[in-house]
Write a protein that holds these residues in place. Sequence first.
Motif, PDB file in Angstrom:
ATOM      1  N   ASP A  34       0.815  -1.214   0.000  1.00 48.42           N
ATOM      2  CA  ASP A  34       0.000   0.000   0.000  1.00 48.42           C
ATOM      3  C   ASP A  34       0.849   1.264   0.000  1.00 48.42           C
ATOM      4  N   ILE A  35       1.873   1.322   0.840  1.00 47.58           N
ATOM      5  CA  ILE A  35       2.702   2.525   0.906  1.00 47.58           C
ATOM      6  C   ILE A  35       3.542   2.681  -0.365  1.00 47.58           C
ATOM      7  N   ARG A  36       3.960   1.565  -0.942  1.00 50.95           N
ATOM      8  CA  ARG A  36       4.696   1.650  -2.216  1.00 50.95           C
ATOM      9  C   ARG A  36       3.800   2.179  -3.324  1.00 50.95           C
ATOM     10  N   ARG A  37       2.534   1.750  -3.308  1.00 48.41           N
ATOM     11  CA  ARG A  37       1.582   2.239  -4.308  1.00 48.41           C
ATOM     12  C   ARG A  37       1.343   3.733  -4.137  1.00 48.41           C
ATOM     13  N   VAL A  38       1.205   4.187  -2.891  1.00 45.17           N
ATOM     14  CA  VAL A  38       1.003   5.616  -2.636  1.00 45.17           C
ATOM     15  C   VAL A  38       2.232   6.404  -3.090  1.00 45.17           C
ATOM     16  N   ARG A  39       3.448   5.901  -2.797  1.00 41.59           N
ATOM     17  CA  ARG A  39       4.679   6.570  -3.223  1.00 41.59           C
ATOM     18  C   ARG A  39       4.739   6.644  -4.751  1.00 41.59           C
ATOM     19  N   ALA A  40       4.419   5.531  -5.418  1.00 48.02           N
ATOM     20  CA  ALA A  40       4.455   5.503  -6.883  1.00 48.02           C
ATOM     21  C   ALA A  40       3.437   6.487  -7.475  1.00 48.02           C
ATOM     22  N   ASP A  41       2.237   6.542  -6.867  1.00 52.67           N
ATOM     23  CA  ASP A  41       1.217   7.479  -7.359  1.00 52.67           C
ATOM     24  C   ASP A  41       1.651   8.925  -7.163  1.00 52.67           C
ATOM     25  N   ALA A  42       2.248   9.231  -6.021  1.00 56.54           N
ATOM     26  CA  ALA A  42       2.725  10.596  -5.758  1.00 56.54           C
ATOM     27  C   ALA A  42       3.836  10.974  -6.745  1.00 56.54           C
ATOM     28  N   ASP A  43       4.741  10.036  -7.007  1.00 50.44           N
ATOM     29  CA  ASP A  43       5.808  10.293  -7.971  1.00 50.44           C
ATOM     30  C   ASP A  43       5.250  10.476  -9.386  1.00 50.44           C
ATOM     31  N   HIS A  44       4.233   9.683  -9.716  1.00 49.36           N
ATOM     32  CA  HIS A  44       3.608   9.795 -11.034  1.00 49.36           C
ATOM     33  C   HIS A  44       2.930  11.150 -11.180  1.00 49.36           C
ATOM     34  N   LEU A  45       2.266  11.611 -10.142  1.00 48.81           N
ATOM     35  CA  LEU A  45       1.648  12.944 -10.180  1.00 48.81           C
ATOM     36  C   LEU A  45       2.698  14.026 -10.386  1.00 48.81           C
ATOM     37  N   ARG A  46       3.820  13.898  -9.713  1.00 53.34           N
ATOM     38  CA  ARG A  46       4.905  14.880  -9.856  1.00 53.34           C
ATOM     39  C   ARG A  46       5.394  14.924 -11.305  1.00 53.34           C
ATOM     40  N   GLU A  47       5.578  13.756 -11.917  1.00 48.56           N
ATOM     41  CA  GLU A  47       6.015  13.693 -13.314  1.00 48.56           C
ATOM     42  C   GLU A  47       4.966  14.283 -14.247  1.00 48.56           C
ATOM     43  N   SER A  48       3.707  13.996 -13.978  1.00 50.20           N
ATOM     44  CA  SER A  48       2.625  14.509 -14.822  1.00 50.20           C
ATOM     45  C   SER A  48       2.539  16.027 -14.761  1.00 50.20           C
ATOM     46  N   VAL A  49       2.707  16.587 -13.578  1.00 49.24           N
ATOM     47  CA  VAL A  49       2.665  18.043 -13.434  1.00 49.24           C
ATOM     48  C   VAL A  49       3.869  18.677 -14.118  1.00 49.24           C
ATOM     49  N   ALA A  50       5.023  18.030 -14.070  1.00 48.04           N
ATOM     50  CA  ALA A  50       6.201  18.549 -14.769  1.00 48.04           C
ATOM     51  C   ALA A  50       5.957  18.573 -16.276  1.00 48.04           C
TER      52      ALA A  50
END
Length: 98
Positions: A34-50
């Motif tokens: 679960d925490i790995r999924r949350v980390r991956a989603d947060a990182d994906h959001l960061r990339e998408s905003v960039a």
Amino acid sequence: MSVQDDLTSVQRCLDDLSRSVGRLEQQLGSGGLDIRRVRADADHLRESVALLRASASLQASSRKPELVTIPDQPYDDTQWTDCDDEGLGAHHGPEHRR
């Protein structure tokens, strides 16, 4: 608000999210699914905003003012029969001056 202001606001929120996820990882451990999924989603959001920021800056720089086409043909002289060329005198030349 401008697009850049909104993107900056989103970036700040993502920074807060990343810090919060980091604190959760310290408390819960980083090995759980679960925490790995949350980390991956947060990182994906960061990339998408960039990517969105890069796209928005390209759109802003590619906007050009609308150009007005001026024809190459001379204007119809009959449009100017009731006026003189300012500063150049009358169309009739010096012999018609009073």
